[in-house]
Design an enzyme around this catalytic site. Structure first.
Site, PDB file in Angstrom:
ATOM      1  N   SER A  80       0.831  -1.197   0.000  1.00 31.74           N
ATOM      2  CA  SER A  80       0.000   0.000   0.000  1.00 31.74           C
ATOM      3  C   SER A  80       0.877   1.264   0.000  1.00 31.74           C
ATOM      4  O   SER A  80       1.695   1.438  -0.900  1.00 31.74           O
ATOM      5  CB  SER A  80      -0.966  -0.043   1.190  1.00 31.74           C
ATOM      6  OG  SER A  80      -1.995   0.900   1.038  1.00 31.74           O
ATOM      7  N   GLU A  88     -10.026  -3.776  -5.832  1.00 29.06           N
ATOM      8  CA  GLU A  88      -9.533  -2.633  -5.056  1.00 29.06           C
ATOM      9  C   GLU A  88      -9.420  -1.400  -5.928  1.00 29.06           C
ATOM     10  O   GLU A  88      -9.091  -1.486  -7.120  1.00 29.06           O
ATOM     11  CB  GLU A  88      -8.209  -2.946  -4.375  1.00 29.06           C
ATOM     12  CG  GLU A  88      -7.072  -3.399  -5.262  1.00 29.06           C
ATOM     13  CD  GLU A  88      -5.765  -3.517  -4.467  1.00 29.06           C
ATOM     14  OE1 GLU A  88      -5.311  -2.491  -3.929  1.00 29.06           O
ATOM     15  OE2 GLU A  88      -5.228  -4.627  -4.377  1.00 29.06           O
ATOM     16  N   HIS A 147      -7.414  -5.446  -1.355  1.00 31.81           N
ATOM     17  CA  HIS A 147      -6.223  -4.669  -1.042  1.00 31.81           C
ATOM     18  C   HIS A 147      -5.355  -5.383  -0.002  1.00 31.81           C
ATOM     19  O   HIS A 147      -5.815  -5.707   1.088  1.00 31.81           O
ATOM     20  CB  HIS A 147      -6.654  -3.295  -0.519  1.00 31.81           C
ATOM     21  CG  HIS A 147      -5.540  -2.334  -0.300  1.00 31.81           C
ATOM     22  ND1 HIS A 147      -4.736  -1.870  -1.323  1.00 31.81           N
ATOM     23  CD2 HIS A 147      -5.079  -1.733   0.825  1.00 31.81           C
ATOM     24  CE1 HIS A 147      -3.846  -1.021  -0.835  1.00 31.81           C
ATOM     25  NE2 HIS A 147      -4.026  -0.933   0.462  1.00 31.81           N
TER      26      HIS A 147
END
Length: 297
Positions: free
Chosen positions: A147, A238, A268
């Site tokens: 991320s 996502e 995600h």
């Protein structure tokens, strides 16, 4: 059958329990507390060992699981630059240590809003230099992140290149957040985890007045040439799917080496479920193979 039921249960838990925690109406301290509790279900493999240390003045969790200290993996955790820590990612880093055979160094880089850009990037550079100084050569040192940590991994490699410092052997980016302008977000049928208004607010806190298209903030707007071989993994469910696809396309256009893996029906940073969800375990194994393949013997 059991794996399908598990995936359904995990997706529902994320959507009903975790997603509401990632809400800008909640204060950042409360978000950090809630996410820390949510990550307790992500467990490291048996035999994992954790040791607190520092790298370049940055608090660091040293993670090993049948690891060889001659090889290092610098890990940058996710959390939109406002939440998360090495503690929340013990499960993921433990599985990476086992899959790579390397010692993983998960740094506790400074977070916004108290420490906006470039604090996280400065900490990553300091930790990377410290690993070189303690004797791990660059060709045995890899960088990975998820991320925001995936975007930060890419920004780190760009800055190392720009400062003529030794580059890591490879990059592994898990659902990387690489475009904080959010002008090209994907729209899945269902997004089990992320809310755009949450990442919009996190981007505002992290950038703190800096342009969101600054190359070290949103690497997609920078020069991606001359970087180490990359593996990019992303779920099809996502809103950051386009970030991964655009990174892979730009790296290829600029002559770099990249493998993009899109996991259909997953979300995600699904790799946090390694050890439980078989496809997450498989993804970590693929990441381990990528990292080992590019390390010097």
């Amino acid at each position: 059958m059991l794996q399908s039921a598990l995936a359904t249960g995990l997706r529902q838990t994320l959507q009903r329990v975790v997603k509401p925690m990632l809400n800008p109406s909640l204060g950042v301290p409360l978000q950090r507390t809630l996410i820390r509790q949510a990550y307790r279900s992500s467990l490291p493999p048996l035999g994992s060992r954790f040791q607190s240390t520092t790298l370049g003045g940055v608090d660091t969790l040293k993670v090993s699981c049948q690891s060889d200290d001659r090889y290092g993996l610098l890990y940058l955790h996710g959390g939109a630059y406002i939440v998360g820590s090495p503690a929340t990612h013990r499960g993921l880093t433990g599985h990476l240590a086992k899959a790579t055979g390397a010692t993983v160094y998960a740094i506790d880089y400074r977070l916004a809003p108290k420490h906006p850009y470039p604090a996280a990037l400065d900490d990553a550079v300091a930790a990377y230099k410290a690993l070189l100084d303690q004797g791990i050569p660059a060709d045995r040192l890899s960088v990975a992140g998820d991320s925001a940590g995936g975007g930060l991994s890419l920004a780190l490699a760009m800055r190392l290149r720009d400062e003529n410092l030794p580059l890591p052997a490879s990059l592994t980016l898990l659902s990387p957040w690489t475009d904080l302008t959010h002008t090209s977000l994907y729209t899945p049928e269902v997004e089990p985890l992320l809310q755009q208004r949450w990442i919009d607010n996190a981007a505002r806190l992290y950038c703190h007045g800096e342009p969101r298209n600054h190359p070290y903030i949103s690497p997609l707007f920078g020069d991606l040439s001359g970087l180490p071989p990359m593996l990019v993994q992303v779920g099809s469910e996502e809103i950051l799917l386009n970030d991964s696809e655009r990174v892979a396309r730009k790296v290829r256009e600029q002559g770099g080496e990249v493998v993009l893996e899109v996991y259909n029906g997953l979300w995600h940073v699904f790799q946090i479920h390694a050890g439980q969800l078989s496809r997450a375990t498989d993804a970590i194994q693929a990441a381990g193979q990528h990292i080992r393949r590019h390390q010097a013997l």
